[in-house]
Write an enzyme that holds these catalytic residues in place. Structure first.
Site, PDB file in Angstrom:
ATOM      1  N   LYS A  10       0.851  -1.203   0.000  1.00 31.93           N
ATOM      2  CA  LYS A  10       0.000   0.000   0.000  1.00 31.93           C
ATOM      3  C   LYS A  10       0.883   1.248   0.000  1.00 31.93           C
ATOM      4  O   LYS A  10       2.040   1.210   0.448  1.00 31.93           O
ATOM      5  CB  LYS A  10      -0.951   0.047   1.199  1.00 31.93           C
ATOM      6  N   ALA A  96      10.096  -3.273   6.108  1.00 37.12           N
ATOM      7  CA  ALA A  96      10.242  -2.053   6.921  1.00 37.12           C
ATOM      8  C   ALA A  96      10.431  -0.845   6.024  1.00 37.12           C
ATOM      9  O   ALA A  96      11.339  -0.035   6.206  1.00 37.12           O
ATOM     10  CB  ALA A  96      11.395  -2.191   7.916  1.00 37.12           C
ATOM     11  N   LEU A  99       5.491   0.307   3.360  1.00 40.85           N
ATOM     12  CA  LEU A  99       4.585  -0.215   2.331  1.00 40.85           C
ATOM     13  C   LEU A  99       3.649  -1.292   2.887  1.00 40.85           C
ATOM     14  O   LEU A  99       2.939  -1.954   2.127  1.00 40.85           O
ATOM     15  CB  LEU A  99       5.409  -0.780   1.154  1.00 40.85           C
ATOM     16  N   ASP A 136      -2.828  -1.397  10.281  1.00 40.79           N
ATOM     17  CA  ASP A 136      -2.983  -1.364   8.818  1.00 40.79           C
ATOM     18  C   ASP A 136      -3.628  -2.642   8.269  1.00 40.79           C
ATOM     19  O   ASP A 136      -3.954  -2.715   7.088  1.00 40.79           O
ATOM     20  CB  ASP A 136      -1.611  -1.212   8.127  1.00 40.79           C
TER      21      ASP A 136
HETATM   22  P1  ATP Z   1       3.971  -0.237   7.808  1.00 40.63           P
HETATM   23  O1  ATP Z   1       3.921   0.523   6.545  1.00 40.63           O
HETATM   24  O2  ATP Z   1       2.664  -0.950   8.156  1.00 40.63           O
HETATM   25  O3  ATP Z   1       4.550   0.511   8.967  1.00 40.63           O
HETATM   26  P2  ATP Z   1       6.386  -1.471   6.977  1.00 40.63           P
HETATM   27  O4  ATP Z   1       6.298  -1.642   5.498  1.00 40.63           O
HETATM   28  O5  ATP Z   1       7.131  -0.284   7.450  1.00 40.63           O
HETATM   29  O6  ATP Z   1       4.931  -1.480   7.583  1.00 40.63           O
HETATM   30  P3  ATP Z   1       6.931  -4.298   7.312  1.00 40.63           P
HETATM   31  O7  ATP Z   1       7.586  -4.629   6.032  1.00 40.63           O
HETATM   32  O8  ATP Z   1       5.536  -4.714   7.511  1.00 40.63           O
HETATM   33  O9  ATP Z   1       7.054  -2.726   7.629  1.00 40.63           O
HETATM   34  O10 ATP Z   1       7.872  -4.895   8.453  1.00 40.63           O
HETATM   35  C1  ATP Z   1       7.944  -4.376   9.751  1.00 40.63           C
HETATM   36  C2  ATP Z   1       8.557  -5.407  10.707  1.00 40.63           C
HETATM   37  O11 ATP Z   1       7.693  -6.526  10.828  1.00 40.63           O
HETATM   38  C3  ATP Z   1       9.899  -5.916  10.250  1.00 40.63           C
HETATM   39  O12 ATP Z   1      10.832  -5.570  11.239  1.00 40.63           O
HETATM   40  C4  ATP Z   1       9.755  -7.440  10.150  1.00 40.63           C
HETATM   41  O13 ATP Z   1      10.800  -8.116  10.776  1.00 40.63           O
HETATM   42  C5  ATP Z   1       8.433  -7.754  10.841  1.00 40.63           C
HETATM   43  N1  ATP Z   1       7.632  -8.763  10.092  1.00 40.63           N
HETATM   44  C6  ATP Z   1       6.866  -9.706  10.618  1.00 40.63           C
HETATM   45  N2  ATP Z   1       6.243 -10.428   9.675  1.00 40.63           N
HETATM   46  C7  ATP Z   1       6.607  -9.922   8.498  1.00 40.63           C
HETATM   47  C8  ATP Z   1       6.271 -10.245   7.150  1.00 40.63           C
HETATM   48  N3  ATP Z   1       5.453 -11.253   6.837  1.00 40.63           N
HETATM   49  N4  ATP Z   1       6.826  -9.497   6.189  1.00 40.63           N
HETATM   50  C9  ATP Z   1       7.640  -8.456   6.508  1.00 40.63           C
HETATM   51  N5  ATP Z   1       7.985  -8.124   7.754  1.00 40.63           N
HETATM   52  C10 ATP Z   1       7.486  -8.846   8.756  1.00 40.63           C
END
Ligand code: ATP
Length: 284
Positions: A10, A96, A99, A136
């Site tokens: 997203k 992280a 997205l 989210d």
């Molecule tokens: P948001 O935009 O919701 O803040 P993000 O894109 O910044 O999310 P994610 O990629 O969802 O972050 O990952 C955040 C943390 O969640 C990472 O530190 C990762 O280790 C942990 N995590 C747990 N499960 C997953 C997964 N299936 N895919 C990615 N990261 C995961």
């Protein structure tokens, strides 16, 4: 039997924080939309009653901390399911990155296991379960485009933005969402992006106004912590993107481009400046 589910990334077209709540969460207004960069989940019943996960991605948890596994356990427990699930997760969304990759994996696990285990839960019921995993997740269960309020779990579906190109550029840093919110002083935000303005632009299908209405109050915090994110924004603006914004808590910066030619020009221009660049489309 195998069940396949896509877990799209997203982007936030706008993200505003109204205030910090007594429960520690922030009261937000966000307009989010899905793009066609997706993780893929293959779900099957191993016949053992257990939940397990395998993935080619080395840098995410493979155990109970994985959000897809947490979603599976929650669904199994709440619905009293005796069957198990093996989740094969093919990771394509950068981790992280702002997205919502993990949230989308959790949402895809809920949707897919609802089918595999033949539970017959409605989307609203899956969204409610999703909210227990992360703010989210309900939006990722529903997909499309939506205005999310509360801590992100109250959703109002909106029309998708006019079809356009989205150039995603992720600098080589990992940003913790908790750190960014921890550094945010909600009372000191002076310019708030307008959720109603963005809703109006989407309802009119006005691409220019969607670009003009982009805004994210977390940008200032992340840009202070990681100045390279600000430089990346400037480069994308200079390359002529129709609109540029950081997604979520960052560090991914996205640019919108109405025309394919411009999207290609921006991607080429980013070479040498940012290693991880994707040109994707908004979903129909
Ligand atoms: P948001 O935009 O919701 O803040 P993000 O894109 O910044 O999310 P994610 O990629 O969802 O972050 O990952 C955040 C943390 O969640 C990472 O530190 C990762 O280790 C942990 N995590 C747990 N499960 C997953 C997964 N299936 N895919 C990615 N990261 C995961």
């Amino acid at each position: 039997m195998y069940i396949y589910e896509k877990a799209p990334a997203k982007i936030n077209l706008m993200l505003d924080v109204l205030h910090k709540r007594n429960d520690g969460f922030h009261e937000v207004e966000m307009v989010m939309t899905m793009v066609d960069l997706a993780d893929r989940l293959t779900l099957s019943d191993p016949g053992t009653g257990r939940i397990s996960l395998s993935t080619q991605a080395g840098h995410i948890p493979h155990d109970d901390k994985n959000l897809a596994v947490r979603a599976a356990r929650l669904l199994k427990q709440r619905c009293g399911v005796t069957r198990g699930a093996h989740i094969r997760l093919e990771k394509r969304i950068p981790v992280a990155a702002g997205l919502a990759g993990g949230s989308s994996d959790a949402a895809a696990a809920l949707r897919g296991l609802n089918r595999l285990w033949e539970l017959g839960l409605s989307t609203a019921e899956l969204e409610e379960l999703g909210a227990e995993i992360g703010s989210d997740v309900p939006f990722c269960v529903r997909g499309g485009t939506a205005l999310a309020t509360g801590r992100g779990e109250k959703l109002e579906s909106l029309p998708n933005p006019p079809r356009c190109w989205v150039i995603l550029a992720k600098p080589p840093i990992n940003v913790s969402t908790a750190d960014v919110y921890g550094n945010l002083r909600a009372a000191q935000i002076d310019v708030h992006p307008s959720a109603s303005g963005m809703r109006d632009a989407l309802e009119r299908g006005a691409f220019k106004d969607v670009c003009g209405g982009l805004g994210n109050v977390l940008e200032d915090v992340t840009l202070k912590l990681y100045p390279q994110v600000g430089r990346l924004k400037e480069v994308m603006q200079r390359l002529g993107a129709d609109g540029v914004l950081m997604s979520g808590s960052g560090p991914t910066v996205f640019g919108l481009a109405a025309k394919e030619e411009k999207a290609k020009r921006i991607c080429n221009g980013l070479r040498g400046f940012c290693e991880e660049v994707y040109a994707v489309r908004t979903l129909e």
